[in-house]
Design a protein around this motif. Structure first.
Motif, PDB file in Angstrom:
ATOM      1  N   PHE A  97       0.821  -1.208   0.000  1.00  0.00           N
ATOM      2  CA  PHE A  97       0.000   0.000   0.000  1.00  0.00           C
ATOM      3  C   PHE A  97       0.862   1.267   0.000  1.00  0.00           C
ATOM      4  O   PHE A  97       0.481   2.273  -0.620  1.00  0.00           O
ATOM      5  CB  PHE A  97      -0.946  -0.005   1.194  1.00  0.00           C
ATOM      6  CG  PHE A  97      -2.135  -0.899   1.026  1.00  0.00           C
ATOM      7  CD1 PHE A  97      -3.152  -0.563   0.143  1.00  0.00           C
ATOM      8  CD2 PHE A  97      -2.227  -2.084   1.730  1.00  0.00           C
ATOM      9  CE1 PHE A  97      -4.257  -1.385  -0.032  1.00  0.00           C
ATOM     10  CE2 PHE A  97      -3.327  -2.920   1.561  1.00  0.00           C
ATOM     11  CZ  PHE A  97      -4.333  -2.576   0.682  1.00  0.00           C
ATOM     12  N   LEU A 178      -2.234  -0.460   9.274  1.00  0.00           N
ATOM     13  CA  LEU A 178      -2.086   0.133   7.939  1.00  0.00           C
ATOM     14  C   LEU A 178      -2.550   1.578   7.936  1.00  0.00           C
ATOM     15  O   LEU A 178      -1.916   2.450   7.326  1.00  0.00           O
ATOM     16  CB  LEU A 178      -2.878  -0.682   6.915  1.00  0.00           C
ATOM     17  CG  LEU A 178      -2.370  -2.103   6.640  1.00  0.00           C
ATOM     18  CD1 LEU A 178      -3.322  -2.820   5.697  1.00  0.00           C
ATOM     19  CD2 LEU A 178      -0.973  -2.064   6.048  1.00  0.00           C
ATOM     20  N   THR A 182       0.787   3.587   6.962  1.00  0.00           N
ATOM     21  CA  THR A 182       0.963   3.647   5.515  1.00  0.00           C
ATOM     22  C   THR A 182       1.423   5.024   5.050  1.00  0.00           C
ATOM     23  O   THR A 182       2.228   5.144   4.119  1.00  0.00           O
ATOM     24  CB  THR A 182      -0.347   3.262   4.796  1.00  0.00           C
ATOM     25  OG1 THR A 182      -0.698   1.919   5.157  1.00  0.00           O
ATOM     26  CG2 THR A 182      -0.185   3.331   3.293  1.00  0.00           C
ATOM     27  N   THR A 186       4.529   5.808   2.676  1.00  0.00           N
ATOM     28  CA  THR A 186       4.285   6.484   1.404  1.00  0.00           C
ATOM     29  C   THR A 186       5.246   7.642   1.199  1.00  0.00           C
ATOM     30  O   THR A 186       5.781   7.850   0.099  1.00  0.00           O
ATOM     31  CB  THR A 186       2.834   6.999   1.363  1.00  0.00           C
ATOM     32  OG1 THR A 186       1.942   5.888   1.471  1.00  0.00           O
ATOM     33  CG2 THR A 186       2.565   7.734   0.059  1.00  0.00           C
TER      34      THR A 186
END
Length: 317
Positions: A97, A178, A182, A186
């Protein structure tokens, strides 16, 4: 003479700059020493019988007895299973992700929109797990939670007592991990994308490659070094879990019904140590912490060796 003087001045300036940069490292090195290296002396407690009447490291030496007691427990396989499976899911899904969102954000043309989305995704990283636990309670509470009162009735489904439903918590814990982490991943992958040479994309466009082909053949391959490095670091801590996620979010302090699906090595060490603080519980928690450290160290070495065989350019050391 003038040339020599100029050279000396440049060298002096470089030394001054180096000293300044080194001085900036000192606070971080101090924190690293006290948080990471100084506690390593406590490893010896895993091989001792703790005696509170003596100095911390003056307990009776018992060899591997504490380790045998830990591995002899019928609950140890559950602890190890939870720790490994959760971390495996976190590594695989987290990296997937993070890369996907990084590529998606990079494709946005609006700079303002990109900053807004990036900030919104990164914000949960700064929220403490205690705060997240109450956000989860607002959604999952049996009587007034948003899920039971609004979402499930809209779908024609009945509400349930989420804090007494162990089968639901593996998915919930993975989701919260998550949601919180995430954004950080990212940003790391976005930084790697920003370092890609723009001429590679220009050459690909000249050759007729569309955006999807540029992503497949340029962006993703250039992310491999960051992916491998972060994966190696994650594998090194595969026996470590965030106690805030596994203890605070399921409300373990007031709810023991979820212990079978939320107990990991870290929560075991915490609960064992805090359950009265007797010598036997301290011995077991010390043994578990020792196992975490040794296995993590070995896994980093093995993972690094495997990567070195595949591609030496991507190794940590």
């Amino acid at each position: 003479m003038v040339a020599n003087t100029g050279t000396q001045l440049r060298r002096r300036g470089e030394r001054t700059k180096t000293l300044a940069l080194t001085a900036m490292l000192i606070p971080g090195l101090i924190v690293l020493f006290f948080n990471s290296y100084l506690p390593m002396a406590g490893i010896v407690m895993a091989f001792q019988k703790i005696d509170y009447s003596k100095f911390a490291f003056a307990g009776k030496w018992v060899g591997l007895r504490n380790l045998k007691l830990f591995f002899g427990s019928t609950y140890t396989p559950v602890i190890i299973r939870n720790t490994l499976l959760y971390n495996f899911a976190f590594i695989v899904l987290g990296k997937f992700f993070s890369m996907a969102f990084a590529v998606a954000l990079n494709e946005l043309r609006g700079l303002n929109a990109k900053k807004v989305y990036q900030g919104v995704m990164f914000l949960p990283y700064f929220i403490s797990w205690v705060a997240v636990s109450y956000i989860a309670l607002a959604f999952l509470h049996t009587d007034y939670g948003l899920v039971n009162r609004t979402i499930l009735p809209m779908l024609g489904m009945e509400g349930k007592n989420w804090y007494q439903t162990p089968a639901a918590w593996p998915g919930l814990l993975i989701f919260f991990n998550l949601w919180k982490g995430t954004g950080y991943g990212t940003v790391m992958f976005l930084a790697s994308i920003a370092g890609i040479d723009p001429s590679l994309y220009e050459a690909a466009r000249i050759d007729g490659a569309n955006r999807w082909q540029q992503i497949i053949h340029i962006t993703l391959p250039m992310l491999y070094p960051m992916l491998i490095i972060t994966t190696l670091l994650s594998i090194g801590s595969i026996f470590n879990t965030d106690i805030g996620l596994f203890y605070s979010v399921p409300m373990r302090s007031i709810n023991g019904l979820l212990a079978d699906v939320t107990t990991t090595l870290d929560t075991y060490v915490y609960v064992t140590f805090s359950s009265g603080g007797s010598a036997s519980t301290v011995n077991l928690s010390s043994a578990a912490a020792f196992i975490q450290s040794i296995i993590g160290f070995v896994l980093v070495l093995l993972s690094n060796m495997v990567v070195k065989k595949i591609n030496p350019d991507y190794v940590l050391f």
